[in-house]
Design a protein around this motif. Structure first.
Motif, PDB file in Angstrom:
ATOM      1  N   LEU A 155       0.813  -1.219   0.000  1.00 28.70           N
ATOM      2  CA  LEU A 155       0.000   0.000   0.000  1.00 28.70           C
ATOM      3  C   LEU A 155       0.849   1.274   0.000  1.00 28.70           C
ATOM      4  CD1 LEU A 155      -2.731  -1.150   2.552  1.00 28.70           C
ATOM      5  CD2 LEU A 155      -2.933  -0.982   0.063  1.00 28.70           C
ATOM      6  N   SER A 156       2.117   1.164   0.381  1.00 34.10           N
ATOM      7  CA  SER A 156       2.985   2.342   0.399  1.00 34.10           C
ATOM      8  C   SER A 156       3.732   2.531  -0.923  1.00 34.10           C
ATOM      9  CB  SER A 156       4.002   2.225   1.546  1.00 34.10           C
ATOM     10  OG  SER A 156       4.841   1.097   1.354  1.00 34.10           O
ATOM     11  N   ASN A 157       3.522   1.621  -1.885  1.00 33.13           N
ATOM     12  CA  ASN A 157       4.212   1.720  -3.170  1.00 33.13           C
ATOM     13  C   ASN A 157       3.206   2.118  -4.250  1.00 33.13           C
ATOM     14  OD1 ASN A 157       5.564   1.070  -5.692  1.00 33.13           O
ATOM     15  ND2 ASN A 157       7.095   0.050  -4.419  1.00 33.13           N
ATOM     16  N   GLN A 158       3.144   3.411  -4.533  1.00 32.40           N
ATOM     17  CA  GLN A 158       2.128   3.919  -5.442  1.00 32.40           C
ATOM     18  C   GLN A 158       2.317   3.415  -6.866  1.00 32.40           C
ATOM     19  OE1 GLN A 158      -0.634   5.607  -4.451  1.00 32.40           O
ATOM     20  NE2 GLN A 158      -1.250   5.136  -6.551  1.00 32.40           N
ATOM     21  N   ALA A 159       3.555   3.230  -7.295  1.00 33.05           N
ATOM     22  CA  ALA A 159       3.790   2.747  -8.658  1.00 33.05           C
ATOM     23  C   ALA A 159       3.231   1.344  -8.846  1.00 33.05           C
ATOM     24  CB  ALA A 159       5.284   2.771  -8.972  1.00 33.05           C
ATOM     25  N   LEU A 189      17.806   3.575 -11.570  1.00 38.73           N
ATOM     26  CA  LEU A 189      16.788   3.843 -12.583  1.00 38.73           C
ATOM     27  C   LEU A 189      15.729   4.828 -12.099  1.00 38.73           C
ATOM     28  CD1 LEU A 189      16.284   0.254 -14.029  1.00 38.73           C
ATOM     29  CD2 LEU A 189      17.134   2.252 -15.277  1.00 38.73           C
ATOM     30  N   LYS A 190      15.579   4.968 -10.797  1.00 40.40           N
ATOM     31  CA  LYS A 190      14.559   5.867 -10.266  1.00 40.40           C
ATOM     32  C   LYS A 190      14.903   7.337 -10.496  1.00 40.40           C
ATOM     33  CE  LYS A 190      12.452   2.967  -6.689  1.00 40.40           C
ATOM     34  NZ  LYS A 190      12.235   2.779  -5.243  1.00 40.40           N
ATOM     35  N   LYS A 191      16.149   7.598 -10.825  1.00 37.58           N
ATOM     36  CA  LYS A 191      16.535   8.970 -11.160  1.00 37.58           C
ATOM     37  C   LYS A 191      17.107   8.968 -12.577  1.00 37.58           C
ATOM     38  CE  LYS A 191      20.819   8.257  -8.527  1.00 37.58           C
ATOM     39  NZ  LYS A 191      20.465   6.994  -7.883  1.00 37.58           N
ATOM     40  N   ALA A 192      17.019  10.092 -13.218  1.00 39.63           N
ATOM     41  CA  ALA A 192      17.543  10.174 -14.586  1.00 39.63           C
ATOM     42  C   ALA A 192      19.045   9.948 -14.584  1.00 39.63           C
ATOM     43  CB  ALA A 192      17.224  11.540 -15.183  1.00 39.63           C
ATOM     44  N   PRO A 193      19.580   9.240 -15.577  1.00 38.42           N
ATOM     45  CA  PRO A 193      21.037   9.052 -15.644  1.00 38.42           C
ATOM     46  C   PRO A 193      21.749  10.403 -15.624  1.00 38.42           C
ATOM     47  CG  PRO A 193      19.927   7.678 -17.263  1.00 38.42           C
ATOM     48  CD  PRO A 193      18.883   8.596 -16.702  1.00 38.42           C
ATOM     49  N   ALA A 194      22.794  10.505 -14.815  1.00 34.11           N
ATOM     50  CA  ALA A 194      23.500  11.777 -14.664  1.00 34.11           C
ATOM     51  C   ALA A 194      24.304  12.148 -15.908  1.00 34.11           C
ATOM     52  CB  ALA A 194      24.419  11.714 -13.452  1.00 34.11           C
ATOM     53  N   GLN A 223       7.117   3.532 -16.186  1.00 33.95           N
ATOM     54  CA  GLN A 223       6.074   4.426 -16.690  1.00 33.95           C
ATOM     55  C   GLN A 223       5.323   5.065 -15.533  1.00 33.95           C
ATOM     56  OE1 GLN A 223       3.875   1.883 -19.460  1.00 33.95           O
ATOM     57  NE2 GLN A 223       4.435   3.284 -21.097  1.00 33.95           N
ATOM     58  N   GLN A 224       4.944   4.266 -14.557  1.00 32.62           N
ATOM     59  CA  GLN A 224       4.217   4.781 -13.400  1.00 32.62           C
ATOM     60  C   GLN A 224       5.112   5.677 -12.542  1.00 32.62           C
ATOM     61  OE1 GLN A 224       1.036   4.366 -13.267  1.00 32.62           O
ATOM     62  NE2 GLN A 224       0.919   2.845 -14.890  1.00 32.62           N
ATOM     63  N   PHE A 225       6.331   5.210 -12.271  1.00 28.40           N
ATOM     64  CA  PHE A 225       7.227   5.945 -11.381  1.00 28.40           C
ATOM     65  C   PHE A 225       7.653   7.278 -11.997  1.00 28.40           C
ATOM     66  CE2 PHE A 225      11.214   7.126  -9.413  1.00 28.40           C
ATOM     67  CZ  PHE A 225      10.970   6.893  -8.074  1.00 28.40           C
ATOM     68  N   TYR A 226       8.051   7.249 -13.268  1.00 24.39           N
ATOM     69  CA  TYR A 226       8.512   8.480 -13.919  1.00 24.39           C
ATOM     70  C   TYR A 226       7.380   9.500 -14.060  1.00 24.39           C
ATOM     71  CZ  TYR A 226      12.999   6.311 -15.245  1.00 24.39           C
ATOM     72  OH  TYR A 226      14.243   5.725 -15.236  1.00 24.39           O
ATOM     73  N   TRP A 227       6.178   9.025 -14.325  1.00 20.13           N
ATOM     74  CA  TRP A 227       5.057   9.960 -14.458  1.00 20.13           C
ATOM     75  C   TRP A 227       4.801  10.678 -13.130  1.00 20.13           C
ATOM     76  CZ3 TRP A 227       2.721  12.648 -17.904  1.00 20.13           C
ATOM     77  CH2 TRP A 227       1.500  13.269 -17.589  1.00 20.13           C
ATOM     78  N   GLN A 228       4.841   9.915 -12.032  1.00 24.29           N
ATOM     79  CA  GLN A 228       4.640  10.525 -10.724  1.00 24.29           C
ATOM     80  C   GLN A 228       5.759  11.507 -10.386  1.00 24.29           C
ATOM     81  OE1 GLN A 228       4.309   7.144  -8.097  1.00 24.29           O
ATOM     82  NE2 GLN A 228       2.649   6.271  -9.309  1.00 24.29           N
ATOM     83  N   GLN A 229       6.957  11.233 -10.901  1.00 27.19           N
ATOM     84  CA  GLN A 229       8.109  12.060 -10.547  1.00 27.19           C
ATOM     85  C   GLN A 229       8.242  13.297 -11.429  1.00 27.19           C
ATOM     86  OE1 GLN A 229      11.595   9.786  -9.844  1.00 27.19           O
ATOM     87  NE2 GLN A 229      12.974  11.526  -9.706  1.00 27.19           N
ATOM     88  N   TRP A 230       8.044  13.158 -12.755  1.00 29.28           N
ATOM     89  CA  TRP A 230       8.336  14.255 -13.681  1.00 29.28           C
ATOM     90  C   TRP A 230       7.137  14.735 -14.499  1.00 29.28           C
ATOM     91  CZ3 TRP A 230      12.562  10.357 -14.729  1.00 29.28           C
ATOM     92  CH2 TRP A 230      13.676  10.581 -13.896  1.00 29.28           C
ATOM     93  N   HIS A 231       6.091  13.934 -14.636  1.00 34.30           N
ATOM     94  CA  HIS A 231       4.913  14.307 -15.441  1.00 34.30           C
ATOM     95  C   HIS A 231       5.323  14.752 -16.847  1.00 34.30           C
ATOM     96  CE1 HIS A 231       1.929  14.002 -12.216  1.00 34.30           C
ATOM     97  NE2 HIS A 231       2.865  14.495 -11.421  1.00 34.30           N
ATOM     98  N   ILE A 235       8.515  11.180 -22.012  1.00 32.03           N
ATOM     99  CA  ILE A 235       9.200  10.031 -21.413  1.00 32.03           C
ATOM    100  C   ILE A 235       8.292   8.804 -21.433  1.00 32.03           C
ATOM    101  CG2 ILE A 235      10.147   9.092 -19.271  1.00 32.03           C
ATOM    102  CD1 ILE A 235      11.231  11.826 -18.608  1.00 32.03           C
ATOM    103  N   ILE A 236       7.019   9.002 -21.127  1.00 28.90           N
ATOM    104  CA  ILE A 236       6.066   7.882 -21.141  1.00 28.90           C
ATOM    105  C   ILE A 236       5.948   7.316 -22.548  1.00 28.90           C
ATOM    106  CG2 ILE A 236       3.720   7.172 -20.583  1.00 28.90           C
ATOM    107  CD1 ILE A 236       5.529   8.131 -18.207  1.00 28.90           C
TER     108      ILE A 236
END
Length: 270
Positions: A155-159, A189-194, A223-231, A235-236
Motif C-alpha cells: 500500500l505504500s508503493n504507489q507505482a 533507474l529511479k533517477k535520470a542518468p547523470a 512508466q508509473q514511477f517516472y510519471w509521478q516524478q516528472w509528469h 518520457i512515457i
C-alpha cells in the motif's frame, strides 16, 4: 462458451487449488509456455530452472491441438469438460484460428478464456464467446484485501498500485517482481542518468541482469514511477515505444540505451 476478461488473479484461485491437488479428469488448464530443449515450460517452471527468457511465453498451436484431443473424450467426473486458457491474449494467430472450430462446436464442454482486455484478443474469438467482465476494486477494497492477505506493505508503493489497476493479485505479483530487481539497479533507474555514459552503463546492466519478461515489467513500473516524478508525456511515450521494440525482439541492450539516453536528454532540458 464463456469468455472471462479479468486482471484479477484471485478469480482463478479455486480452480488452481483443485489442480494442485491433482489434475481433475474433466478440467484442462492451459498456460502460456516457453520452448526449451524440446520441452514446454510455464513461466513458473522456467523461473525454477533459472532460465533467462528472451521473449514472453505464448499459448502455442500444439497446446490448442491438445485441447482438441482432450475435448474429443466425454467428461468423466463432471457433466461437462472445462478448459481454461489463461492469458488468452498470448495466442498467436495460427493458434487462435485453430481454436475457432472448437469454440463453435465445443460439444459437452465449456471453454473459459481469461485476458486483461477485450481488445487484446482476436475479434474472431470474441465473437464466438460470451463476455463476462471483472471490474477493478476501489482503493478501499483493495487495501482491505491486501491487508487481510498480509501484503499491507504494498500500500505504500504507489507505482505498484498503479500497475495493479485495482487487482489485488496483480499488485502482489508486481510487488514480488519488484523485489526480484537488484536494489542498486532499481535505485539508479529511479533517477535520470547523470550522464550519457551512465545511461549506457545502466542499459548494459539491465541487459545482463534481467530477462526480457522482467524488462517488460520494468517498463510498466518506470512508466508509473517516472510519471509521478516528472509528469513528462514524452518520457512515457519513449517507454511505450521501448516496450514495442522489446516485443518485436529488438536487441534489448540497444533498446535500453536509446531509452535511457532519451530520458537523460529530456530531464536535462526540462
Amino acid at each position: 462458451m464463456e469468455l472471462l476478461f479479468s486482471n484479477e488473479m484471485g478469480v482463478t484461485a479455486a480452480l488452481q487449488n483443485r489442480l494442485r491437488q491433482g489434475n481433475h479428469p474433466s478440467l484442462l488448464w492451459v498456460q502460456p509456455t516457453y520452448q526449451y530443449q524440446g520441452q514446454r515450460l510455464t513461466a513458473a517452471e522456467a523461473a525454477e530452472k533459472g532460465l533467462k527468457r528472451k521473449a514472453p511465453p505464448v499459448i502455442r498451436l500444439e497446446q490448442i491441438r491438445e485441447i482438441t484431443e482432450f475435448l474429443s473424450r466425454p467428461p468423466l467426473e463432471a457433466p461437462r469438460n472445462v478448459v481454461v486458457l489463461e492469458e488468452a491474449q498470448t495466442m498467436a494467430e495460427a493458434a487462435a484460428n485453430a481454436l475457432l472450430k472448437t469454440l463453435e462446436e465445443p460439444g459437452q464442454a465449456t471453454l473459459i478464456l481469461i485476458a486483461p482486455t477485450l481488445e487484446s484478443v482476436l475479434p474472431t474469438l470474441v465473437s464466438r464467446c460470451q463476455r463476462i467482465p471483472f471490474y477493478r476494486l476501489d482503493a478501499q477494497s483493495l487495501a482491505v484485501v491486501l491487508t487481510q492477505t498480509g501484503h499491507q506493505e504494498i500500500l505504500s508503493n504507489q507505482a505498484v498500485l498503479s500497475i495493479a489497476s485495482g487487482s489485488a493479485g496483480s499488485a502482489i505479483a508486481s510487488y514480488e517482481q519488484l523485489q526480484a530487481i537488484p536494489s542498486e539497479l532499481l535505485e539508479d533507474l529511479k533517477k535520470a542518468p547523470a550522464s550519457y555514459r551512465k545511461a549506457l552503463e545502466l542499459a548494459k546492466k539491465i541487459d545482463k541482469d534481467l530477462d526480457t519478461e522482467a524488462q517488460l515489467w520494468l517498463i510498466d513500473y518506470l512508466q508509473q514511477f517516472y510519471w509521478q516524478q516528472w509528469h513528462q508525456p514524452s518520457i512515457i511515450n519513449q517507454l511505450e515505444q521501448s516496450r514495442k521494440y522489446l516485443l518485436s525482439y529488438a536487441q534489448p541492450r540497444l533498446v535500453w540505451e536509446c531509452l535511457l539516453l532519451s530520458v537523460c536528454s529530456i530531464v536535462k532540458a526540462s
